[in-house]
Design an enzyme around this catalytic site. Structure first.
Site, PDB file in Angstrom:
ATOM      1  N   ASP A 273      29.268  -6.091  45.993  1.00 37.65           N
ATOM      2  CA  ASP A 273      27.873  -6.335  46.310  1.00 37.65           C
ATOM      3  C   ASP A 273      27.655  -7.328  47.086  1.00 37.65           C
ATOM      4  OD1 ASP A 273      25.174  -5.122  45.587  1.00 37.65           O
ATOM      5  OD2 ASP A 273      24.661  -6.417  44.148  1.00 37.65           O
TER       6      ASP A 273
ATOM      7  N   TYR B 176      24.461  -8.774  50.026  1.00 32.94           N
ATOM      8  CA  TYR B 176      23.242  -9.557  50.041  1.00 32.94           C
ATOM      9  C   TYR B 176      22.602  -9.482  51.387  1.00 32.94           C
ATOM     10  CZ  TYR B 176      20.484 -13.430  48.199  1.00 32.94           C
ATOM     11  OH  TYR B 176      19.414 -14.516  47.744  1.00 32.94           O
TER      12      TYR B 176
ATOM     13  N   HIS C 298      14.942  -9.875  51.445  1.00 27.88           N
ATOM     14  CA  HIS C 298      15.381  -9.964  49.997  1.00 27.88           C
ATOM     15  C   HIS C 298      15.859 -11.252  49.801  1.00 27.88           C
ATOM     16  CE1 HIS C 298      16.850  -9.368  46.057  1.00 27.88           C
ATOM     17  NE2 HIS C 298      18.049  -9.829  46.452  1.00 27.88           N
TER      18      HIS C 298
ATOM     19  N   ARG D  14      14.062 -21.468  44.993  1.00 30.93           N
ATOM     20  CA  ARG D  14      14.333 -22.677  45.420  1.00 30.93           C
ATOM     21  C   ARG D  14      12.960 -23.175  46.402  1.00 30.93           C
ATOM     22  NH1 ARG D  14      18.857 -19.835  46.295  1.00 30.93           N
ATOM     23  NH2 ARG D  14      18.518 -19.390  48.396  1.00 30.93           N
TER      24      ARG D  14
ATOM     25  N   GLU E   8      17.460  -3.200  41.586  1.00 30.97           N
ATOM     26  CA  GLU E   8      17.807  -3.401  42.914  1.00 30.97           C
ATOM     27  C   GLU E   8      18.226  -2.182  43.552  1.00 30.97           C
ATOM     28  OE1 GLU E   8      20.504  -6.648  43.146  1.00 30.97           O
ATOM     29  OE2 GLU E   8      19.108  -8.331  42.838  1.00 30.97           O
TER      30      GLU E   8
ATOM     31  N   GLU F 130      19.600  -0.045  46.351  1.00 33.03           N
ATOM     32  CA  GLU F 130      20.637  -0.445  47.563  1.00 33.03           C
ATOM     33  C   GLU F 130      21.423   0.621  47.968  1.00 33.03           C
ATOM     34  OE1 GLU F 130      23.578  -3.349  46.136  1.00 33.03           O
ATOM     35  OE2 GLU F 130      21.881  -4.378  44.960  1.00 33.03           O
TER      36      GLU F 130
ATOM     37  N   ASP G 225      21.423  -1.324  41.162  1.00 33.91           N
ATOM     38  CA  ASP G 225      22.119  -2.650  40.668  1.00 33.91           C
ATOM     39  C   ASP G 225      21.295  -3.429  39.684  1.00 33.91           C
ATOM     40  OD1 ASP G 225      24.326  -4.598  40.391  1.00 33.91           O
ATOM     41  OD2 ASP G 225      23.230  -5.683  41.806  1.00 33.91           O
TER      42      ASP G 225
ATOM     43  N   ARG H 274      17.391 -11.054  35.240  1.00 30.82           N
ATOM     44  CA  ARG H 274      17.204 -12.142  35.954  1.00 30.82           C
ATOM     45  C   ARG H 274      17.436 -13.510  35.031  1.00 30.82           C
ATOM     46  NH1 ARG H 274      17.901 -10.373  40.955  1.00 30.82           N
ATOM     47  NH2 ARG H 274      16.452  -8.413  41.049  1.00 30.82           N
TER      48      ARG H 274
ATOM     49  N   GLN I 154      21.034 -14.064  34.235  1.00 28.48           N
ATOM     50  CA  GLN I 154      21.716 -14.613  35.533  1.00 28.48           C
ATOM     51  C   GLN I 154      21.246 -15.800  35.906  1.00 28.48           C
ATOM     52  OE1 GLN I 154      20.483 -12.034  38.669  1.00 28.48           O
ATOM     53  NE2 GLN I 154      21.585 -13.241  40.500  1.00 28.48           N
TER      54      GLN I 154
ATOM     55  N   TYR J 297      24.778 -18.666  36.566  1.00 30.16           N
ATOM     56  CA  TYR J 297      25.334 -18.173  37.910  1.00 30.16           C
ATOM     57  C   TYR J 297      25.765 -19.580  38.696  1.00 30.16           C
ATOM     58  CZ  TYR J 297      21.543 -19.326  41.165  1.00 30.16           C
ATOM     59  OH  TYR J 297      20.746 -19.955  41.993  1.00 30.16           O
TER      60      TYR J 297
ATOM     61  N   LYS K 274      24.350  -9.064  35.461  1.00 23.79           N
ATOM     62  CA  LYS K 274      24.634  -7.885  36.422  1.00 23.79           C
ATOM     63  C   LYS K 274      25.533  -6.777  35.697  1.00 23.79           C
ATOM     64  CE  LYS K 274      22.592  -9.263  40.517  1.00 23.79           C
ATOM     65  NZ  LYS K 274      21.806  -8.554  41.250  1.00 23.79           N
TER      66      LYS K 274
ATOM     67  N   THR L 275      25.598  -0.475  36.463  1.00 21.28           N
ATOM     68  CA  THR L 275      25.079  -0.310  37.816  1.00 21.28           C
ATOM     69  C   THR L 275      25.021   1.367  38.056  1.00 21.28           C
ATOM     70  OG1 THR L 275      26.533  -2.329  38.720  1.00 21.28           O
ATOM     71  CG2 THR L 275      25.722  -0.375  40.351  1.00 21.28           C
TER      72      THR L 275
ATOM     73  N   THR M  17      20.041  -5.789  47.498  1.00 22.58           N
ATOM     74  CA  THR M  17      18.811  -5.229  47.583  1.00 22.58           C
ATOM     75  C   THR M  17      18.107  -4.986  48.834  1.00 22.58           C
ATOM     76  OG1 THR M  17      18.482  -6.236  45.640  1.00 22.58           O
ATOM     77  CG2 THR M  17      16.434  -5.507  46.397  1.00 22.58           C
TER      78      THR M  17
ATOM     79  N   GLU N 299      10.665  -9.569  43.244  1.00 23.68           N
ATOM     80  CA  GLU N 299       9.976  -9.949  44.679  1.00 23.68           C
ATOM     81  C   GLU N 299       8.413  -9.211  44.325  1.00 23.68           C
ATOM     82  OE1 GLU N 299      12.541  -9.174  48.323  1.00 23.68           O
ATOM     83  OE2 GLU N 299      13.781  -8.169  46.438  1.00 23.68           O
TER      84      GLU N 299
END
Lengths: 392, 392
Positions: free
Chosen positions: A117, A119, A124, A133, A183, A185, A217, A221, A224, A228, A237, A241, A330, A341
């Protein structure tokens, strides 16, 4: 126009011809099929009659033989199919090998070898950076230098329609995920393997990659978030899928090729696609939650192309295998492809037309992601849909 | 003692009986073999003659049929083998089905489904934390609550003896890795699949896991350092993972079971093994670089057991497949299982007895990881070795 009365702008018109694996009550053996309108061509049966030299490429309970057969065979099978569905003379010859799509059960179309997968959406990655963050630079320092990716669980890739069992885990309190997400994709399906120790250049993309599918996907959250650091997503995850049942060959996307967004930092030669034909793709997605459209992302916004992802994946000498699946990550350009999001980390729940609100998925929710791309002469190329319902 | 004149303390004595896949010049078909001393039992041939009811379980070019056959068949095959190699009456019957190990080529013993790598050594995680995040708490907040893991690339798992091509990548300057490293690990091989959506309890460990092998998880520290935030290791690990050719069944490790180290934080019920028989394992490794022993880690120091790793891997409903391989992560209790630890991030190069020094691997270097465990009555259980040479 086809003698099958499928208009050229039908998503599964004569310009699409996607491949899947189906069975019917009358013949429960999974076998390769090609979608045309609301029907499916029983490909092994049709080939036995009309092109017996191609029989071995379309045999078996999955697309794996066709994937491994390589570009010359892919082109030959597609040329035959195009002739069959457009020339009136094949009406009687093909007629006995058509099945109503409504009578078919669709299966996982190929045996997934490795699942990666990426990114690759700047929108995204930027959104998630801002959410997770705050106050820091949203993109990490590496983001525009390479397509960030990680390996996912190949054994839990399931076909569209499979129910999704809500996962439990440490959030950090143990229990069912309270932040179950989607997600949206695009997935790339590898046909021709490569040799261990030998990078595959991005110009060889269509010599190795057979086609594309849609990918959801599913992501927990809260699970994760706790797990992670420092080695990346794992149980958040790996529970499921979903992929669409129809694999659209790259050949059907010839008219959807567009230049990717302008790159704002110079790329290493193995990723530099400025002097090669572009593999940006003008694919438009639609994400529906319980029937309501909640987002319409566009793949043409993706910073990294499928060709760059393949080149990066192999630049260290890692080999490709038939059935490798790598997904884009995503797609959030145009509009976001995930609930984290859309609801801005759950702080701004979506209001649905039925009066309900969603920050994340509830039991019983059904998500359907569909997509189309432009074809030649006003044709619509359909990618079909990937569908899944959450069960508690 | 066996009529084969293999002493009980030989690593491949009658108490070990590991399974692999071999071929010979005389018969180039890969087939299942069992190591006994310096010989290999041609298992399909022996079974055809001595236990034809087991033929389907040991057929084919890999161990996959045996893995999928389940614990009752595993026990029956091992009981037969034990009888054959210990009872004099089988000397003539088995004699024709023995091959000298030196005449055999060993192959990848099973088709790897998904490959997961854990991070289960407190000493390793602490060392890396000190090296990479000096001044901070070396263990991340989640470390003692769950066995951290991530998915690796199944398609680049190779059998011992395969040359390792030095990977190139962004370090961030593009070029061949200058910090190529090893990771000495134990791998767990899954036999019996589980159902999607249903966690597998840790008490079912030996109903699903067939046995163990040695793993060298080659790592390019410079590539990994630039790529791994925020989604974890990718190209820094995916170029090659070597495994030993012989899979030692769990049954051979009965006398090596020990209590794991004391847990210093309470565990969630699905990980709590205090009231179940322990799956700590008293396995002693030896890491040699160009013939010189550079480390002797012990698996009995591992904070998380193989049973806990399996329970964690599936607690979100992710399913197991026949051929899944999950590795422990670098074993660094006793002494470190990687060069980045042994040379403290390259600052204190190892001095080898031949007068050379190593911070990381140079072209031509050969690394061999071997291991043994205690068996019943003074027996030695050998895990064989995993070997690999770096080529530029």
């Amino acid at each position: 126009m086809s003698w099958l009365d499928v208009p050229v702008d039908h998503p599964f018109g004569p310009a699409t011809l996607p491949y899947g694996v189906f069975s019917t009550a009358a013949d429960p053996h999974p076998r390769v099929g090609v979608a045309i309108g609301h029907q499916i061509i029983d490909l092994p049966a049709a080939v036995r009659r009309l092109a017996p030299g191609l029989a071995s490429a379309v045999a078996g309970p999955s697309l794996n033989a066709l994937l491994a057969a390589g570009p010359a065979v892919w082109a030959e099978v597609r040329a035959q199919l195009t002739t069959w569905v457009t020339e009136e003379v094949y009406r009687d010859l093909l007629g006995g090998h058509l099945v109503a799509a409504g009578d078919a059960v669709m299966h996982l179309p190929f045996t997934v070898a490795d699942y990666v997968d990426f990114y690759a959406s700047e929108q995204h990655a930027t959104n998630l950076g801002r959410i997770l963050r705050p106050g820091q630079e949203p993109l990490t320092a590496n983001w525009k230098h390479l397509p960030i990716g990680y390996h996912g669980r190949a054994g839990t890739v399931v076909v569209s329609g499979t129910d999704i069992v809500r996962p439990s885990g440490q959030r950090p309190l143990f229990g069912p995920s309270q932040r179950l997400d989607i997600e949206a994709e695009l997935g790339f399906v590898v046909g021709v393997p490569s040799t261990l120790g030998q990078p595959v250049p991005l110009t060889s993309f269509d010599q190795h990659v057979f086609g594309v599918c849609l990918v959801n996907d599913w992501s927990a959250r809260d699970i994760q978030a706790f797990e992670y650091v420092p080695l990346g997503p794992f149980l958040g995850k790996s529970f499921a899928t979903s992929i669409s049942p129809w694999i659209v060959p790259l050949a059907a996307l010839d008219h959807a090729r567009v230049a990717p967004p302008e790159r704002t930092v110079p790329l290493q030669p193995y990723l530099d696609d400025e002097k090669t034909p572009s593999w940006g793709l003008d694919v438009h997605l639609e994400v529906r939650l319980n029937g309501h459209v909640i987002s319409t992302p566009s793949f043409d916004t993706m910073y990294w192309t499928g060709a760059q992802m393949m080149a990066h994946l192999t630049v260290n000498g890692a080999s490709l295998r038939t059935g490798d699946l790598y997904a884009s990550g995503t797609i959030s350009g145009g509009s976001p492809g995930s609930l984290i999001e859309l609801s801005w980390n759950g702080q701004e729940p979506l209001l649905l037309p039925d009066g309900s609100a969603r920050a994340f998925l509830e039991d019983g929710d059904e998500v359907v992601i569909s997509a189309t791309a432009p074809g030649a002469g006003g044709a619509t190329i359909g990618l079909g849909e990937v569908r899944g319902r959450v069960v508690g």
